[in-house]
Scaffold this motif. Sequence first.
Motif, PDB file in Angstrom:
ATOM      1  N   LYS A 100      -1.814  -4.855 -18.009  1.00 38.67           N
ATOM      2  CA  LYS A 100      -1.404  -4.733 -19.639  1.00 38.67           C
ATOM      3  C   LYS A 100      -1.473  -4.035 -20.375  1.00 38.67           C
ATOM      4  O   LYS A 100      -0.995  -2.936 -21.185  1.00 38.67           O
ATOM      5  CB  LYS A 100      -0.236  -5.546 -19.518  1.00 38.67           C
ATOM      6  CG  LYS A 100       0.737  -6.055 -18.300  1.00 38.67           C
ATOM      7  CD  LYS A 100       1.174  -7.073 -18.965  1.00 38.67           C
ATOM      8  CE  LYS A 100       2.433  -8.027 -18.113  1.00 38.67           C
ATOM      9  NZ  LYS A 100       3.055  -9.219 -17.817  1.00 38.67           N
ATOM     10  N   ALA A 153       0.891  -5.747 -28.498  1.00 36.44           N
ATOM     11  CA  ALA A 153       1.997  -6.705 -27.685  1.00 36.44           C
ATOM     12  C   ALA A 153       1.471  -8.174 -28.488  1.00 36.44           C
ATOM     13  O   ALA A 153       0.583  -8.229 -29.548  1.00 36.44           O
ATOM     14  CB  ALA A 153       0.627  -7.521 -27.064  1.00 36.44           C
ATOM     15  N   SER A 168       7.338 -11.891 -15.592  1.00 33.87           N
ATOM     16  CA  SER A 168       7.192 -10.665 -16.741  1.00 33.87           C
ATOM     17  C   SER A 168       6.145  -9.464 -15.770  1.00 33.87           C
ATOM     18  O   SER A 168       5.327  -9.398 -16.397  1.00 33.87           O
ATOM     19  CB  SER A 168       5.560 -11.420 -17.494  1.00 33.87           C
ATOM     20  OG  SER A 168       5.348 -10.813 -18.452  1.00 33.87           O
ATOM     21  N   ASP A 188       0.726 -14.416 -15.774  1.00 29.16           N
ATOM     22  CA  ASP A 188       0.266 -13.449 -16.531  1.00 29.16           C
ATOM     23  C   ASP A 188      -1.452 -14.048 -15.992  1.00 29.16           C
ATOM     24  O   ASP A 188      -1.851 -15.079 -16.785  1.00 29.16           O
ATOM     25  CB  ASP A 188       0.606 -13.165 -17.468  1.00 29.16           C
ATOM     26  CG  ASP A 188       1.225 -11.853 -17.864  1.00 29.16           C
ATOM     27  OD1 ASP A 188       2.190 -11.708 -16.614  1.00 29.16           O
ATOM     28  OD2 ASP A 188       0.861 -10.762 -18.615  1.00 29.16           O
ATOM     29  N   ALA A 205       4.553  -5.351 -27.030  1.00 29.32           N
ATOM     30  CA  ALA A 205       5.332  -6.017 -25.913  1.00 29.32           C
ATOM     31  C   ALA A 205       4.755  -7.658 -25.479  1.00 29.32           C
ATOM     32  O   ALA A 205       4.101  -7.319 -26.258  1.00 29.32           O
ATOM     33  CB  ALA A 205       4.503  -5.114 -24.468  1.00 29.32           C
ATOM     34  N   GLU A 241       3.013  -7.309 -10.386  1.00 21.89           N
ATOM     35  CA  GLU A 241       2.976  -9.015 -11.601  1.00 21.89           C
ATOM     36  C   GLU A 241       1.654  -9.494 -10.634  1.00 21.89           C
ATOM     37  O   GLU A 241       1.386  -9.199  -9.226  1.00 21.89           O
ATOM     38  CB  GLU A 241       3.355  -9.256 -11.578  1.00 21.89           C
ATOM     39  CG  GLU A 241       4.583 -10.846 -11.912  1.00 21.89           C
ATOM     40  CD  GLU A 241       3.747 -10.470 -13.516  1.00 21.89           C
ATOM     41  OE1 GLU A 241       2.095 -10.490 -13.988  1.00 21.89           O
ATOM     42  OE2 GLU A 241       4.078 -11.275 -14.949  1.00 21.89           O
ATOM     43  N   ASN A 253      11.680  -5.430 -16.966  1.00 24.30           N
ATOM     44  CA  ASN A 253      10.295  -4.895 -16.349  1.00 24.30           C
ATOM     45  C   ASN A 253       9.862  -4.610 -17.855  1.00 24.30           C
ATOM     46  O   ASN A 253      10.891  -3.924 -18.645  1.00 24.30           O
ATOM     47  CB  ASN A 253       9.492  -4.027 -15.400  1.00 24.30           C
ATOM     48  CG  ASN A 253      10.242  -2.737 -14.861  1.00 24.30           C
ATOM     49  OD1 ASN A 253       9.611  -1.729 -15.690  1.00 24.30           O
ATOM     50  ND2 ASN A 253      11.448  -2.601 -14.313  1.00 24.30           N
ATOM     51  N   LEU A 254       8.655  -4.419 -18.053  1.00 23.41           N
ATOM     52  CA  LEU A 254       8.396  -4.132 -19.399  1.00 23.41           C
ATOM     53  C   LEU A 254       8.518  -2.105 -19.306  1.00 23.41           C
ATOM     54  O   LEU A 254       8.579  -1.706 -19.813  1.00 23.41           O
ATOM     55  CB  LEU A 254       6.990  -4.014 -19.415  1.00 23.41           C
ATOM     56  CG  LEU A 254       5.912  -3.311 -20.620  1.00 23.41           C
ATOM     57  CD1 LEU A 254       6.410  -4.807 -22.011  1.00 23.41           C
ATOM     58  CD2 LEU A 254       4.610  -4.041 -21.257  1.00 23.41           C
ATOM     59  N   TRP A 281      -1.991  -0.075 -20.067  1.00 22.28           N
ATOM     60  CA  TRP A 281      -0.805   0.221 -20.431  1.00 22.28           C
ATOM     61  C   TRP A 281      -0.283   0.918 -21.454  1.00 22.28           C
ATOM     62  O   TRP A 281      -0.127   1.644 -22.056  1.00 22.28           O
ATOM     63  CB  TRP A 281       0.193   0.011 -18.834  1.00 22.28           C
ATOM     64  CG  TRP A 281       1.044   0.396 -19.503  1.00 22.28           C
ATOM     65  CD1 TRP A 281       1.625   1.662 -18.283  1.00 22.28           C
ATOM     66  CD2 TRP A 281       2.093  -0.008 -19.929  1.00 22.28           C
ATOM     67  NE1 TRP A 281       2.918   2.066 -18.571  1.00 22.28           N
ATOM     68  CE2 TRP A 281       3.497   1.425 -19.898  1.00 22.28           C
ATOM     69  CE3 TRP A 281       2.709  -0.590 -20.528  1.00 22.28           C
ATOM     70  CZ2 TRP A 281       4.768   1.126 -19.977  1.00 22.28           C
ATOM     71  CZ3 TRP A 281       4.192  -0.692 -21.289  1.00 22.28           C
ATOM     72  CH2 TRP A 281       4.954   0.602 -21.157  1.00 22.28           C
ATOM     73  N   PHE A 287      -0.002   2.310 -12.931  1.00 25.48           N
ATOM     74  CA  PHE A 287       0.795   1.282 -13.957  1.00 25.48           C
ATOM     75  C   PHE A 287       1.828   1.423 -12.879  1.00 25.48           C
ATOM     76  O   PHE A 287       2.155   0.329 -13.349  1.00 25.48           O
ATOM     77  CB  PHE A 287       0.245   1.787 -15.197  1.00 25.48           C
ATOM     78  CG  PHE A 287      -0.659   1.494 -15.667  1.00 25.48           C
ATOM     79  CD1 PHE A 287      -2.031   0.293 -15.581  1.00 25.48           C
ATOM     80  CD2 PHE A 287      -1.792   3.069 -16.229  1.00 25.48           C
ATOM     81  CE1 PHE A 287      -2.743  -0.146 -16.425  1.00 25.48           C
ATOM     82  CE2 PHE A 287      -2.601   2.640 -16.755  1.00 25.48           C
ATOM     83  CZ  PHE A 287      -3.594   1.512 -16.842  1.00 25.48           C
ATOM     84  N   LEU A 298       5.391  -5.519 -14.470  1.00 22.04           N
ATOM     85  CA  LEU A 298       5.047  -4.318 -15.451  1.00 22.04           C
ATOM     86  C   LEU A 298       5.899  -3.281 -15.223  1.00 22.04           C
ATOM     87  O   LEU A 298       6.893  -2.145 -16.005  1.00 22.04           O
ATOM     88  CB  LEU A 298       3.718  -4.246 -15.066  1.00 22.04           C
ATOM     89  CG  LEU A 298       2.902  -2.457 -16.080  1.00 22.04           C
ATOM     90  CD1 LEU A 298       3.953  -2.362 -17.305  1.00 22.04           C
ATOM     91  CD2 LEU A 298       1.744  -2.153 -15.038  1.00 22.04           C
ATOM     92  N   ILE A 322       3.762 -10.971 -23.893  1.00 25.54           N
ATOM     93  CA  ILE A 322       3.192 -11.045 -22.935  1.00 25.54           C
ATOM     94  C   ILE A 322       3.400 -13.034 -22.586  1.00 25.54           C
ATOM     95  O   ILE A 322       3.160 -13.304 -23.947  1.00 25.54           O
ATOM     96  CB  ILE A 322       1.710 -11.280 -22.605  1.00 25.54           C
ATOM     97  CG1 ILE A 322       1.602  -9.741 -22.603  1.00 25.54           C
ATOM     98  CG2 ILE A 322       0.873 -11.549 -22.155  1.00 25.54           C
ATOM     99  CD1 ILE A 322       0.085  -8.817 -23.050  1.00 25.54           C
TER     100      ILE A 322
END
Length: 275
Positions: free
Chosen positions: A234, A246, A63, A226, A104, A211, A84-85, A237, A206, A65, A106
């Motif tokens: 996250k 999220a 996961s 995470d 997002a 990760e 990636n995010l 961000w 960021f 970023l 998580i």
Amino acid sequence: MRQKLDNLSNITGKTYHLSIAINQAPENIALNHYSEMLPYLDSINIMSYDAAGTWDSITGHQSPLSATEGADAPNYVTTKGQWNLISSVAALNANGIPNPKIVAGIPLYGRQWIEVGEGQAHIPGVYQSGVTGPGEWENGSLGYNCLMGDSFSNIKDNQVCSGFANSASDYTYILVRDNNNSLRSVGNFGKISMNGYTVSGVTYPFDRIVESYYYNPISRMFITYDSATMVEIKAHWIKQQGLKGAMFWDTSGDAPNPETNPDPSLIDTLSNTFN
């Protein structure tokens, strides 16, 4: 579906939220007509996890970023390095989706490899060969509350969880890229702000934070997950970018009784950061 929900609103006076959960791969996002769905949806939720796992023979980040590919990751040059995010949100933006419509994802679990060598000293365990660990509900899968050790695991009837004791904090790192664009593993207890993550006097923006992960050189176990620090990163961000929020998969992996537990609930961590 939207029409039926709106009809129901006229009867009950309540508002009904309609969302979809989508694959995080930018190449898949580009193929779908999400902008045409926008008038009907309240949010588009990115399933930004499982970018890597024990179906791979090389340790990776499930996961991240930011992007994981690079010349210093010769064992991990795959298209998944762009899963990636940050890249997923950018792909949605290119598809006409504004950030206030994006949620997002998580994970509240980790993906585990065993028999993993240390590799390079500045990024221990990263991008090394390994095999699938025993896991909880399936091989290689561990809830966050399993990984956190005694304070969580004493409620879990699982030998895998009890084996962690309280070692997770000692072996968790944040993978970043330094000013030379080289990968580096840094401590998990730095300071987080809207400018990025500061640890040992250095601030990483960021887009240079990859990760969090666990690597124990004694047990030779690597887990991509995470940490509370990574969730807070996250969350900052997400606030900075103006996303809608999220979501988690899934809540059973979080801390039990978070109001009395000394270890951080990831859901509480996110909520407190947003507040």
